[in-house]
Design a protein around this motif. Sequence first.
Motif, PDB file in Angstrom:
ATOM      1  N   ASP A 121       0.754  -1.140  -0.172  1.00  0.00           N
ATOM      2  CA  ASP A 121       0.242  -0.159   0.112  1.00  0.00           C
ATOM      3  C   ASP A 121       0.879   1.149   0.022  1.00  0.00           C
ATOM      4  O   ASP A 121       0.238   2.423   0.198  1.00  0.00           O
ATOM      5  N   TYR A 122       1.937   1.144  -0.596  1.00  0.00           N
ATOM      6  CA  TYR A 122       3.133   2.171  -0.499  1.00  0.00           C
ATOM      7  C   TYR A 122       2.660   3.080  -1.352  1.00  0.00           C
ATOM      8  O   TYR A 122       2.284   2.944  -2.671  1.00  0.00           O
ATOM      9  N   THR A 123       2.541   4.443  -0.989  1.00  0.00           N
ATOM     10  CA  THR A 123       2.155   5.439  -2.044  1.00  0.00           C
ATOM     11  C   THR A 123       3.453   6.361  -2.423  1.00  0.00           C
ATOM     12  O   THR A 123       4.583   6.398  -1.331  1.00  0.00           O
ATOM     13  N   GLU A 125       0.342  10.782  -4.161  1.00  0.00           N
ATOM     14  CA  GLU A 125      -0.435   9.670  -3.634  1.00  0.00           C
ATOM     15  C   GLU A 125      -0.607   8.573  -4.722  1.00  0.00           C
ATOM     16  O   GLU A 125      -1.744   7.828  -4.775  1.00  0.00           O
ATOM     17  N   ARG A 160      -0.227   5.081  -6.780  1.00  0.00           N
ATOM     18  CA  ARG A 160      -0.194   3.741  -6.420  1.00  0.00           C
ATOM     19  C   ARG A 160      -0.091   2.778  -7.677  1.00  0.00           C
ATOM     20  O   ARG A 160      -0.735   3.084  -8.834  1.00  0.00           O
ATOM     21  N   GLN A 211      -1.115   0.358 -10.554  1.00  0.00           N
ATOM     22  CA  GLN A 211      -2.291  -0.232 -10.624  1.00  0.00           C
ATOM     23  C   GLN A 211      -2.104  -1.750 -11.748  1.00  0.00           C
ATOM     24  O   GLN A 211      -2.569  -2.590 -11.612  1.00  0.00           O
TER      25      GLN A 211
END
Length: 129
Positions: A80-82, A94, A96, A98
């Motif tokens: 879940d690292y942004t 923010e 991520r 995909q």
Amino acid sequence: MSIINIHESVPVNIGDVVLYCEKFRASGIKNYSEQNTVSGDVTITNSGKKAIRLTFSGRIYNENNPIGFLVDINNLMKNDYTFSIEYKNVIFGECRVQSFVTDDNNDDFISATVTVISTEADMKNEESE
């Protein structure tokens, strides 16, 4: 006579990976909830903006192990690292991962396409440079 511009690849940091971007695409969408009234008219009852989809296509260079990109980008995707990405003076925050696609043709680079989602987009502040 037309002038043809020759563009170099733009280095883009995606987490700890540098992708030399040759093609970029961004898309955004906002969903609306609609309800019909008793008289048959349409009323918008709610809305919600989705994250921006950013797609970077280009090459990954790594003298020692170009396919190592696969492991690095997969690790970014499963956590879940942004992170933030800068592309042509726009900062996307923010972010991520995909999706990604890689092609290895036994060269010293691999071709890659990475799609990230971002909830923030701002122009780079030139005063902070």
